[in-house]
Motif scaffolding. Structure first.
Motif, mmCIF file in Angstrom:
data_model
loop_
_atom_site.group_PDB
_atom_site.id
_atom_site.type_symbol
_atom_site.label_atom_id
_atom_site.label_comp_id
_atom_site.label_asym_id
_atom_site.label_seq_id
_atom_site.Cartn_x
_atom_site.Cartn_y
_atom_site.Cartn_z
ATOM 1 N N TYR A 96 0.836 -1.212 0.000
ATOM 2 C CA TYR A 96 0.000 0.000 0.000
ATOM 3 C C TYR A 96 0.862 1.251 0.000
ATOM 4 O O TYR A 96 0.670 2.164 0.805
ATOM 5 C CB TYR A 96 -0.934 -0.005 1.208
ATOM 6 N N LYS A 97 1.796 1.328 -0.912
ATOM 7 C CA LYS A 97 2.738 2.463 -0.978
ATOM 8 C C LYS A 97 2.045 3.804 -1.242
ATOM 9 O O LYS A 97 2.656 4.849 -1.056
ATOM 10 C CB LYS A 97 3.783 2.218 -2.066
ATOM 11 N N MET A 98 0.782 3.765 -1.656
ATOM 12 C CA MET A 98 0.071 5.009 -1.931
ATOM 13 C C MET A 98 -0.434 5.684 -0.641
ATOM 14 O O MET A 98 -0.953 6.783 -0.684
ATOM 15 C CB MET A 98 -1.110 4.763 -2.880
ATOM 16 N N LEU A 99 -0.237 5.037 0.509
ATOM 17 C CA LEU A 99 -0.714 5.582 1.780
ATOM 18 C C LEU A 99 0.396 6.353 2.502
ATOM 19 O O LEU A 99 1.519 5.848 2.626
ATOM 20 C CB LEU A 99 -1.220 4.452 2.685
ATOM 21 N N PRO A 100 0.091 7.544 2.999
ATOM 22 C CA PRO A 100 1.105 8.306 3.734
ATOM 23 C C PRO A 100 1.710 7.532 4.915
ATOM 24 O O PRO A 100 2.904 7.664 5.190
ATOM 25 C CB PRO A 100 0.333 9.541 4.228
ATOM 26 N N ALA A 101 0.927 6.720 5.581
ATOM 27 C CA ALA A 101 1.446 5.950 6.718
ATOM 28 C C ALA A 101 2.523 4.975 6.282
ATOM 29 O O ALA A 101 3.498 4.748 7.003
ATOM 30 C CB ALA A 101 0.309 5.195 7.408
ATOM 31 N N VAL A 102 2.372 4.417 5.085
ATOM 32 C CA VAL A 102 3.356 3.452 4.580
ATOM 33 C C VAL A 102 4.604 4.184 4.093
ATOM 34 O O VAL A 102 5.725 3.829 4.470
ATOM 35 C CB VAL A 102 2.748 2.571 3.467
ATOM 36 N N THR A 103 4.419 5.213 3.273
ATOM 37 C CA THR A 103 5.586 5.939 2.758
ATOM 38 C C THR A 103 6.335 6.658 3.884
ATOM 39 O O THR A 103 7.544 6.828 3.801
ATOM 40 C CB THR A 103 5.193 6.951 1.668
ATOM 41 N N GLY A 104 5.629 7.058 4.917
ATOM 42 C CA GLY A 104 6.253 7.728 6.054
ATOM 43 C C GLY A 104 6.764 6.773 7.125
ATOM 44 O O GLY A 104 7.232 7.207 8.174
ATOM 45 N N ASN A 105 6.660 5.470 6.846
ATOM 46 C CA ASN A 105 7.093 4.446 7.805
ATOM 47 C C ASN A 105 6.445 4.633 9.179
ATOM 48 O O ASN A 105 7.104 4.535 10.211
ATOM 49 C CB ASN A 105 8.622 4.419 7.916
ATOM 50 N N ARG A 106 5.149 4.904 9.182
ATOM 51 C CA ARG A 106 4.379 5.081 10.423
ATOM 52 C C ARG A 106 3.449 3.888 10.605
ATOM 53 O O ARG A 106 2.240 4.016 10.724
ATOM 54 C CB ARG A 106 3.567 6.382 10.385
ATOM 55 N N LEU A 107 4.035 2.691 10.579
ATOM 56 C CA LEU A 107 3.321 1.427 10.737
ATOM 57 C C LEU A 107 3.708 0.837 12.087
ATOM 58 O O LEU A 107 4.884 0.605 12.339
ATOM 59 C CB LEU A 107 3.695 0.457 9.621
ATOM 60 N N TYR A 108 2.707 0.598 12.917
ATOM 61 C CA TYR A 108 2.965 0.120 14.266
ATOM 62 C C TYR A 108 2.100 -1.094 14.573
ATOM 63 O O TYR A 108 1.015 -1.256 14.011
ATOM 64 C CB TYR A 108 2.669 1.223 15.276
ATOM 65 N N THR A 109 2.602 -1.933 15.453
ATOM 66 C CA THR A 109 1.813 -3.072 15.908
ATOM 67 C C THR A 109 1.638 -2.965 17.415
ATOM 68 O O THR A 109 2.484 -2.399 18.118
ATOM 69 C CB THR A 109 2.498 -4.408 15.561
ATOM 70 N N ILE A 110 0.536 -3.503 17.862
ATOM 71 C CA ILE A 110 0.232 -3.481 19.279
ATOM 72 C C ILE A 110 -0.443 -4.807 19.633
ATOM 73 O O ILE A 110 -1.168 -5.363 18.804
ATOM 74 C CB ILE A 110 -0.656 -2.261 19.633
ATOM 75 N N GLU A 111 -0.177 -5.295 20.807
ATOM 76 C CA GLU A 111 -0.796 -6.542 21.266
ATOM 77 C C GLU A 111 -2.308 -6.423 21.081
ATOM 78 O O GLU A 111 -2.952 -5.520 21.608
ATOM 79 C CB GLU A 111 -0.442 -6.787 22.732
ATOM 80 N N VAL A 112 -2.867 -7.319 20.293
ATOM 81 C CA VAL A 112 -4.273 -7.229 19.892
ATOM 82 C C VAL A 112 -5.225 -7.183 21.091
ATOM 83 O O VAL A 112 -6.222 -6.465 21.074
ATOM 84 C CB VAL A 112 -4.627 -8.353 18.892
ATOM 85 N N ASN A 113 -4.938 -7.910 22.137
ATOM 86 C CA ASN A 113 -5.836 -7.932 23.297
ATOM 87 C C ASN A 113 -5.831 -6.627 24.092
ATOM 88 O O ASN A 113 -6.779 -6.335 24.797
ATOM 89 C CB ASN A 113 -5.497 -9.105 24.211
ATOM 90 N N TRP A 114 -4.768 -5.851 23.973
ATOM 91 C CA TRP A 114 -4.722 -4.571 24.676
ATOM 92 C C TRP A 114 -5.795 -3.618 24.157
ATOM 93 O O TRP A 114 -6.343 -2.819 24.902
ATOM 94 C CB TRP A 114 -3.369 -3.911 24.497
#
Length: 136
Positions: A96-114
């Motif tokens: 999804y390189k067309m998304l600012p979050a992807v091009t800006g490397n603003r991709l984060y993961t968080i424990e799903v249950n939290w």
């Protein structure tokens, strides 16, 4: 916990509306299943100072790729199970390189249950989200 929440509320209150980041929360990285208003996860996103791009709909639902592209999230947060690696999930979003979050490397993961299960760990999720959005 109350002191930690109060500290976050004070910090978020100082962020002007025009500076708040648009967030897309994906339950997992395999599809675009997300959360809208009237959900615990949405409440955490908003309390952390984010604007949930899916917040105009109710509950949990599958988001369309077209809407994701149109809304241009600044940040993408994806739920992560204990056996999943952050790097693998981030790699899945690279299509999804067309998304600012992807091009800006603003991709984060968080424990799903939290984010999906109300409880004492919610404060950990809230603090982590503020860190993702606005740094320490």
């Amino acid at each position: 916990i109350k002191e930690r929440v109060d500290k976050i509320d004070k910090r978020v209150k100082s962020i002007p509306m025009g500076k708040k980041l648009k967030v897309f929360y994906a339950l997992d990285h395999t599809d675009l299943y997300t959360t809208g208003k009237n959900t615990f996860a949405n409440d955490l996103i908003v309390r952390a100072g984010g604007i949930n791009i899916a917040g105009d709909a109710n509950g949990w639902f599958k988001y369309s790729l077209e809407s994701l592209i149109l809304k241009k999230p600044d940040v993408i947060i994806t739920g992560r199970m204990e056996n999943q690696k952050h790097e693998d999930i981030v790699a899945m979003w690279q299509k999804y390189k067309m998304l600012p979050a992807v091009t800006g490397n603003r991709l984060y993961t968080i424990e799903v249950n939290w984010l999906n299960r109300p409880g004492p760990r919610a404060i950990d999720a809230l603090e982590k989200m503020v860190e993702f959005l606005y740094g320490n």
